[in-house]
Design a protein around this motif. Structure first.
Motif, PDB file in Angstrom:
ATOM      1  N   GLY A 156     -31.133 -11.833  40.419  1.00  0.00           N
ATOM      2  CA  GLY A 156     -30.635 -12.754  39.410  1.00  0.00           C
ATOM      3  C   GLY A 156     -30.652 -12.222  38.000  1.00  0.00           C
ATOM      4  N   ILE A 157     -30.078 -11.046  37.774  1.00  0.00           N
ATOM      5  CA  ILE A 157     -29.936 -10.534  36.417  1.00  0.00           C
ATOM      6  C   ILE A 157     -29.091 -11.526  35.607  1.00  0.00           C
ATOM      7  N   THR A 158     -29.513 -11.773  34.353  1.00  0.00           N
ATOM      8  CA  THR A 158     -28.820 -12.720  33.490  1.00  0.00           C
ATOM      9  C   THR A 158     -28.230 -12.018  32.285  1.00  0.00           C
ATOM     10  N   VAL A 159     -26.957 -12.294  32.028  1.00  0.00           N
ATOM     11  CA  VAL A 159     -26.286 -11.858  30.805  1.00  0.00           C
ATOM     12  C   VAL A 159     -26.136 -13.092  29.935  1.00  0.00           C
ATOM     13  N   THR A 160     -26.897 -13.154  28.845  1.00  0.00           N
ATOM     14  CA  THR A 160     -26.849 -14.303  27.946  1.00  0.00           C
ATOM     15  C   THR A 160     -25.975 -13.957  26.755  1.00  0.00           C
ATOM     16  N   GLY A 161     -24.950 -14.772  26.535  1.00  0.00           N
ATOM     17  CA  GLY A 161     -23.932 -14.493  25.541  1.00  0.00           C
ATOM     18  C   GLY A 161     -22.612 -14.288  26.256  1.00  0.00           C
ATOM     19  N   SER A 162     -21.534 -14.292  25.523  1.00  0.00           N
ATOM     20  CA  SER A 162     -20.215 -14.135  26.140  1.00  0.00           C
ATOM     21  C   SER A 162     -19.992 -12.687  26.557  1.00  0.00           C
ATOM     22  N   LEU A 163     -19.348 -12.504  27.708  1.00  0.00           N
ATOM     23  CA  LEU A 163     -18.979 -11.186  28.209  1.00  0.00           C
ATOM     24  C   LEU A 163     -17.465 -11.089  28.193  1.00  0.00           C
ATOM     25  N   GLU A 164     -16.946 -10.087  27.465  1.00  0.00           N
ATOM     26  CA  GLU A 164     -15.509  -9.876  27.370  1.00  0.00           C
ATOM     27  C   GLU A 164     -15.166  -8.498  27.901  1.00  0.00           C
ATOM     28  N   ILE A 165     -14.380  -8.458  28.972  1.00  0.00           N
ATOM     29  CA  ILE A 165     -13.952  -7.206  29.589  1.00  0.00           C
ATOM     30  C   ILE A 165     -12.522  -6.938  29.137  1.00  0.00           C
ATOM     31  N   ASP A 166     -12.340  -5.878  28.377  1.00  0.00           N
ATOM     32  CA  ASP A 166     -11.028  -5.578  27.813  1.00  0.00           C
ATOM     33  C   ASP A 166     -10.748  -4.083  27.955  1.00  0.00           C
ATOM     34  N   GLY A 167     -10.633  -3.644  29.204  1.00  0.00           N
ATOM     35  CA  GLY A 167     -10.338  -2.250  29.486  1.00  0.00           C
ATOM     36  C   GLY A 167     -11.392  -1.558  30.321  1.00  0.00           C
ATOM     37  N   GLY A 168     -12.615  -2.068  30.307  1.00  0.00           N
ATOM     38  CA  GLY A 168     -13.690  -1.471  31.075  1.00  0.00           C
ATOM     39  C   GLY A 168     -13.753  -2.010  32.490  1.00  0.00           C
ATOM     40  N   THR A 169     -14.779  -1.580  33.216  1.00  0.00           N
ATOM     41  CA  THR A 169     -14.982  -1.983  34.606  1.00  0.00           C
ATOM     42  C   THR A 169     -16.383  -2.549  34.767  1.00  0.00           C
ATOM     43  N   PHE A 170     -16.478  -3.782  35.240  1.00  0.00           N
ATOM     44  CA  PHE A 170     -17.775  -4.385  35.553  1.00  0.00           C
ATOM     45  C   PHE A 170     -17.894  -4.510  37.057  1.00  0.00           C
ATOM     46  N   VAL A 171     -18.992  -3.961  37.594  1.00  0.00           N
ATOM     47  CA  VAL A 171     -19.212  -3.958  39.043  1.00  0.00           C
ATOM     48  C   VAL A 171     -20.468  -4.754  39.354  1.00  0.00           C
ATOM     49  N   GLY A 172     -20.299  -5.917  39.987  1.00  0.00           N
ATOM     50  CA  GLY A 172     -21.435  -6.707  40.419  1.00  0.00           C
ATOM     51  C   GLY A 172     -22.001  -6.178  41.725  1.00  0.00           C
ATOM     52  N   VAL A 173     -23.305  -6.289  41.878  1.00  0.00           N
ATOM     53  CA  VAL A 173     -23.966  -5.865  43.109  1.00  0.00           C
ATOM     54  C   VAL A 173     -24.714  -7.059  43.691  1.00  0.00           C
ATOM     55  N   ALA A 174     -25.289  -6.859  44.870  1.00  0.00           N
ATOM     56  CA  ALA A 174     -26.020  -7.934  45.551  1.00  0.00           C
ATOM     57  C   ALA A 174     -27.190  -8.406  44.687  1.00  0.00           C
ATOM     58  N   ASN A 175     -27.728  -9.548  45.047  1.00  0.00           N
ATOM     59  CA  ASN A 175     -28.845 -10.210  44.367  1.00  0.00           C
ATOM     60  C   ASN A 175     -28.399 -11.084  43.210  1.00  0.00           C
ATOM     61  N   GLY A 176     -27.095 -11.267  43.030  1.00  0.00           N
ATOM     62  CA  GLY A 176     -26.603 -12.293  42.131  1.00  0.00           C
ATOM     63  C   GLY A 176     -26.563 -11.889  40.671  1.00  0.00           C
ATOM     64  N   LEU A 177     -25.736 -12.632  39.922  1.00  0.00           N
ATOM     65  CA  LEU A 177     -25.570 -12.390  38.498  1.00  0.00           C
ATOM     66  C   LEU A 177     -25.236 -13.707  37.827  1.00  0.00           C
ATOM     67  N   LEU A 178     -25.892 -13.970  36.692  1.00  0.00           N
ATOM     68  CA  LEU A 178     -25.630 -15.163  35.891  1.00  0.00           C
ATOM     69  C   LEU A 178     -25.049 -14.734  34.552  1.00  0.00           C
ATOM     70  N   ILE A 179     -23.858 -15.235  34.235  1.00  0.00           N
ATOM     71  CA  ILE A 179     -23.282 -15.085  32.906  1.00  0.00           C
ATOM     72  C   ILE A 179     -23.548 -16.396  32.171  1.00  0.00           C
ATOM     73  N   ASP A 180     -24.516 -16.385  31.285  1.00  0.00           N
ATOM     74  CA  ASP A 180     -24.900 -17.595  30.560  1.00  0.00           C
ATOM     75  C   ASP A 180     -24.083 -17.673  29.277  1.00  0.00           C
TER      76      ASP A 180
END
Length: 207
Positions: free
Chosen positions: A121-145
């Motif tokens: 359950g890694i948490t990213v707090t704040g807005s995440l904006e992907i504009d050209g890059g690559t975000f790769v999620g892995v197992a164990n979950g992800l929270l974009i707060d």
């Protein structure tokens, strides 16, 4: 206890280092203890960032990760420590080793960002904006707060859960659902703009 489980030490005050102008580290930046007061000065990091328990005191500024190499780590003590805004502009790769917090937006403009599978359950707090890059999620979950925006580039969801507590906006780019479940968990009024991309499983409210 949660911070110790993620390999972090509690923040300790052993004196403060105050930036008088911009800081450009071409390699690794380590905050082992004490306080780094950056004020309004921008910080550029050309490698990994390790916060082992220090205080990162951010004013209104930008922290930029601009490495061209793969294998970089961001361990920011994000449970308590916060960036202002974050720009990832290098062509390299970074792994979030713990939670990350930004009072502004985390911009993924180039390169690859992923997160460790060693912490649930890694948490990213704040807005995440992907504009050209690559975000790769892995197992164990992800929270974009916060808000999640895919303007260009690629977003691959974790294979289990991707939880978003803000708006979802896709205008371009590729969303790989990865057979995941996307949970929209906000208790406020939010919007979903899919931009023609499909989800696999969707849950409205975290129940």
């Amino acid at each position: 206890i949660r911070r110790l489980a993620q390999g972090n030490q509690p923040s300790t005050g052993l004196g403060a280092v105050t930036l008088q102008d911009a800081l450009d580290a071409d390699g690794t930046l380590v905050l082992a203890a004490g306080e780094l007061a950056v004020g309004s000065n921008n910080v550029n990091i050309g490698g990994s960032y390790w916060n082992y328990g220090g205080v990162f005191n951010a004013g209104t500024q930008i922290t930029t990760f601009d490495s061209a190499s793969m294998g970089n780590i961001i361990q920011s003590n994000g449970i308590l420590e916060s960036f202002d805004s974050v720009n990832i502009t290098g062509a390299g790769g970074w792994t979030l080793n713990d939670n990350i917090t930004a009072s502004g937006t985390i911009h993924l403009d180039t390169g690859t960002l992923t997160h460790t599978s060693q912490v649930t359950g890694i948490t990213v707090t704040g807005s995440l904006e992907i504009d050209g890059g690559t975000f790769v999620g892995v197992a164990n979950g992800l929270l974009i707060d916060g808000n999640l925006s895919l303007l260009s580039g690629t977003l691959t969801a974790p294979s289990d859960y991707l939880i978003v507590s803000g708006n979802w906006l896709r205008t371009a780019g590729t969303f790989n659902d990865n057979s995941s479940t996307v949970v929209f968990s906000s208790m406020d009024d939010e919007t979903i703009t899919s931009g023609g991309e499909s989800f696999d499983n969707v849950v409205i409210g975290d129940g």
